[in-house]
Motif scaffolding. Structure first.
Motif, short mmCIF file in Angstrom:
data_model
loop_
_atom_site.label_atom_id
_atom_site.label_comp_id
_atom_site.label_asym_id
_atom_site.label_seq_id
_atom_site.Cartn_x
_atom_site.Cartn_y
_atom_site.Cartn_z
N ASP A 153 24.50 35.21 28.37
CA ASP A 153 24.49 34.15 27.57
C ASP A 153 23.94 32.96 27.29
OD1 ASP A 153 24.65 33.51 30.85
OD2 ASP A 153 25.40 31.51 30.31
N LEU A 154 22.34 33.19 28.20
CA LEU A 154 21.37 32.77 27.93
C LEU A 154 20.72 33.23 26.16
CD1 LEU A 154 19.70 32.40 31.16
CD2 LEU A 154 20.80 30.13 29.53
N ALA A 155 21.23 34.66 25.99
CA ALA A 155 20.60 34.85 24.92
C ALA A 155 21.22 35.00 23.53
CB ALA A 155 20.78 37.30 25.11
N VAL A 156 20.36 34.93 22.27
CA VAL A 156 22.07 34.50 21.35
C VAL A 156 21.68 35.97 20.12
CG1 VAL A 156 20.61 32.36 20.54
CG2 VAL A 156 19.12 34.49 19.94
N ASP A 165 17.62 25.29 16.13
CA ASP A 165 16.30 24.34 14.86
C ASP A 165 14.91 24.07 15.48
OD1 ASP A 165 19.53 22.96 16.01
OD2 ASP A 165 19.36 22.72 17.79
N ALA A 166 14.60 24.63 15.51
CA ALA A 166 13.26 25.29 15.67
C ALA A 166 12.87 26.30 16.06
CB ALA A 166 12.43 24.30 16.72
N LEU A 167 11.84 26.82 15.66
CA LEU A 167 10.98 28.31 16.32
C LEU A 167 10.35 27.97 17.13
CD1 LEU A 167 8.99 29.20 13.01
CD2 LEU A 167 11.91 31.04 13.58
N PRO A 168 10.73 29.18 18.12
CA PRO A 168 10.12 29.50 19.20
C PRO A 168 8.98 29.96 18.98
CG PRO A 168 11.79 31.70 19.55
CD PRO A 168 11.43 30.69 17.52
N LYS A 169 8.12 29.87 20.28
CA LYS A 169 6.46 30.20 20.26
C LYS A 169 6.13 31.54 20.98
CE LYS A 169 4.78 25.40 21.63
NZ LYS A 169 4.41 24.41 22.23
N ARG A 170 7.32 32.42 21.57
CA ARG A 170 7.32 33.11 22.33
C ARG A 170 9.27 33.50 22.04
NH1 ARG A 170 6.45 31.24 27.87
NH2 ARG A 170 8.17 30.09 27.15
N ALA A 171 9.18 35.26 21.68
CA ALA A 171 11.00 35.39 21.53
C ALA A 171 10.33 36.79 21.98
CB ALA A 171 11.21 35.19 19.95
N LEU A 172 11.66 37.45 22.24
CA LEU A 172 12.39 39.02 23.13
C LEU A 172 13.47 39.31 22.11
CD1 LEU A 172 11.68 40.98 25.02
CD2 LEU A 172 13.33 40.24 26.71
N VAL A 173 12.43 39.91 21.52
CA VAL A 173 13.79 40.87 20.54
C VAL A 173 13.96 42.09 21.66
CG1 VAL A 173 14.13 41.97 18.91
CG2 VAL A 173 13.22 39.95 18.83
N LYS A 237 17.50 31.68 33.49
CA LYS A 237 17.20 30.03 33.02
C LYS A 237 15.64 29.22 34.18
CE LYS A 237 16.75 26.63 29.86
NZ LYS A 237 16.26 26.43 29.06
N VAL A 238 14.85 29.41 33.30
CA VAL A 238 13.76 28.58 34.51
C VAL A 238 13.11 27.32 33.80
CG1 VAL A 238 12.99 30.96 35.58
CG2 VAL A 238 12.36 30.73 33.59
N ALA A 239 11.92 27.22 34.26
CA ALA A 239 10.96 26.14 33.50
C ALA A 239 10.46 26.02 32.63
CB ALA A 239 10.45 25.43 34.65
N GLY A 240 10.02 27.05 32.35
CA GLY A 240 9.51 27.71 31.80
C GLY A 240 10.74 28.92 30.22
N GLY A 241 11.64 28.29 30.35
CA GLY A 241 12.62 28.76 29.25
C GLY A 241 13.36 29.70 29.70
N ILE A 242 13.83 31.43 29.52
CA ILE A 242 14.48 32.34 29.79
C ILE A 242 13.39 32.89 30.47
CG2 ILE A 242 15.98 33.98 29.28
CD1 ILE A 242 16.11 31.94 26.89
N ASP A 253 9.18 35.68 30.34
CA ASP A 253 9.35 34.27 30.12
C ASP A 253 8.83 34.08 28.70
OD1 ASP A 253 9.78 34.14 32.90
OD2 ASP A 253 8.35 31.73 32.60
N PHE A 254 10.11 33.59 28.30
CA PHE A 254 10.38 33.70 27.01
C PHE A 254 10.84 32.26 26.07
CE2 PHE A 254 9.78 37.62 27.89
CZ PHE A 254 9.19 38.56 27.08
#
Length: 450
Positions: A153-156, A165-173, A237-242, A253-254
């Motif tokens: 559920d954390l993924a899109v 809403d905004a572009l991420p800085k780090r993304a995992l595809v 879910k972690v403090a730094g993202g996913i 982390d992403f």
């Protein structure tokens, strides 16, 4: 027996809209169509069209650098995602209205509601309204598939990518197909740090192996971290993202995790199986060559049938259905030699057999050239283009064409015409080259490489 309408279409995507319009405008049928989301379907609203606009946006940063190399005094600023998203959503609104106007102009009644099939000649809308129809057409397309893993559920999915809403800085595809690979390139071009996981040995499975290798190498050279034979075991879910925990024991982390691990036919909950409509193992509605299901009054076109899942094919299937049922012209949609383009960076255009498929069928000759195109060469970039023809050794017919590089999607459309007409390698050879272009390589390769 009298019916409320001659045709009821469930699904307002490209295939359903084409079928409804032709049946009404040219076949004189009384037609109704139900769409529970936005008119235009996946391609127009959450697929091909917005994705290509994102591709266009993502290549402009490199274009500015090229312009400087060519002598223009330009400087790129930061990419304004909010500006782009607002313009994109306005364009999608315009296209949706165009689809609506096309239907209403043809006399089609539109129901903005979910519809399910109640019997062989009736549907029920979400508000309980029952409508009878001589024929029912299922054109509900497909939907993204996300595997059942902890933290899924954390993924899109790709559906959400145009409305972030905004572009991420780090993304995992996650995924290695064309959708995953295209979005990896889009995000990378927009300045996102991109990692791509694919559980197989190389991305773009099903395409020509040499072309796949060429695309993957170029993506990696542009900074995309492709990890093949890798998959996600769980997300948290972690403090730094996913945090994505990989099957090899590593973790990263992403800010965004995009799952593009394929699509499945959107046939669930329509009431089809209860009526005896045959449904395949993947959820596809099984049809014959005329798009007719095992229930004679019910037809299906497009991705929900899982034949060739491309928008132009769905349009052809929808048109063929209307020709067959309402215009008295029995027509089968032709699924052979369908050209396609993958809008990675670089693009991949392909039509016909891959080298691997052709070799399995008989002796072949391979003509291929890799080179640095003049445009990027002058700008100091290391891009390399691939042109490849797969030729039957006996008949000399060109069985397949594969192009990797800028404009490959445009080039392959014209190559597809020649190959569709049965052109031989000698037909290509007799064609005078247009110089200086990259396309001239298609008609100047004289000796096979293998």
């Amino acid at each position: 027996m009298s019916f409320d309408v001659d045709l009821f279409v469930i699904g307002g995507g490209s295939g359903g809209v084409r079928a409804a319009r032709i049946a009404a405008a040219e076949g004189g049928a009384k037609v109704a169509l139900a769409e529970e989301s936005r008119m235009g379907g996946t391609c127009v609203i959450r697929g091909c069209v917005p994705k290509k606009l994102m591709v266009n946006a993502s290549v402009l940063g490199a274009a500015v650098a090229d312009a400087k190399a060519y002598g223009w005094q330009v400087q790129a600023g930061g990419f304004d995602w909010g500006h782009f998203r607002k313009a994109l959503e306005a364009e999608l609104d315009r296209l949706e209205n165009a689809y609506r106007n096309t239907l209403t102009g043809a006399g089609v009644t539109i129901h903005d509601a979910r519809a399910v099939v109640k019997d062989a000649h009736a549907v029920r809308l979400a508000d309980g309204t029952r409508i009878t129809a001589r024929h029912i057409l299922i054109a509900t397309g497909g939907r993204p598939f996300v595997p059942d893993i902890p933290g899924a559920d954390l993924a899109v999915t790709s559906n959400a990518m145009f409305h972030l809403d905004a572009l991420p800085k780090r993304a995992l595809v996650v995924g290695g197909g064309y959708i995953a690979s295209e979005f990896a390139c889009i995000l990378n071009g927009l300045g996102v740090e991109v990692t791509q996981y694919y559980r197989g040995p190389q991305i773009l499975r099903g395409f020509d192996a040499e072309a796949r290798e060429h695309v993957a190498a170029a993506m990696q050279a542009q900074g995309i971290a492709i990890h093949c034979n890798a998959d996600v075991a769980r997300l948290e879910k972690v403090a730094g993202g996913i945090r994505a925990h990989a099957t090899d024991g590593t973790a990263g982390d992403f800010d965004l995790v995009l799952y593009a691990t394929g699509r499945v036919p959107n046939s669930a909950g329509l009431g089809l199986e209860a009526l005896g409509v045959r449904i395949g193992a993947r959820g596809q509605v099984e049809v014959d060559g005329y798009s007719q299901t095992s229930v004679p009054s019910i037809y299906a076109v497009g991705d929900v049938t899982d034949r060739v899942n491309l928008t132009p094919v769905a349009i052809r299937e929808g048109h063929a259905f209307a020709d067959t049922v309402f215009l008295g012209r029995p027509t089968r949609a032709d699924h052979e030699l369908v050209a396609s383009a993958v809008f990675t960076q670089p693009e991949l255009g392909t039509v016909g057999l891959t080298e691997e498929e052709a070799r399995a069928a008989g002796p072949v000759e391979i003509y291929a050239a890799t080179f640095r195109p003049m445009k990027s060469l002058f700008a100091g970039r290391q891009d390399r283009m691939l042109m490849k023809l797969v030729v039957a050794a006996d008949s000399r017919r060109v069985l397949g064409c594969h192009i990797v590089g800028e404009g490959a999607g445009e080039l392959i459309q014209l190559a597809a015409v020649a190959i569709r007409m049965g052109a031989t390698k000698e037909d290509f050879d007799r064609t005078v080259a247009v110089h200086p272009t990259v396309a001239e390589e298609l008609v100047t390769m004289r000796k096979p490489v293998r």
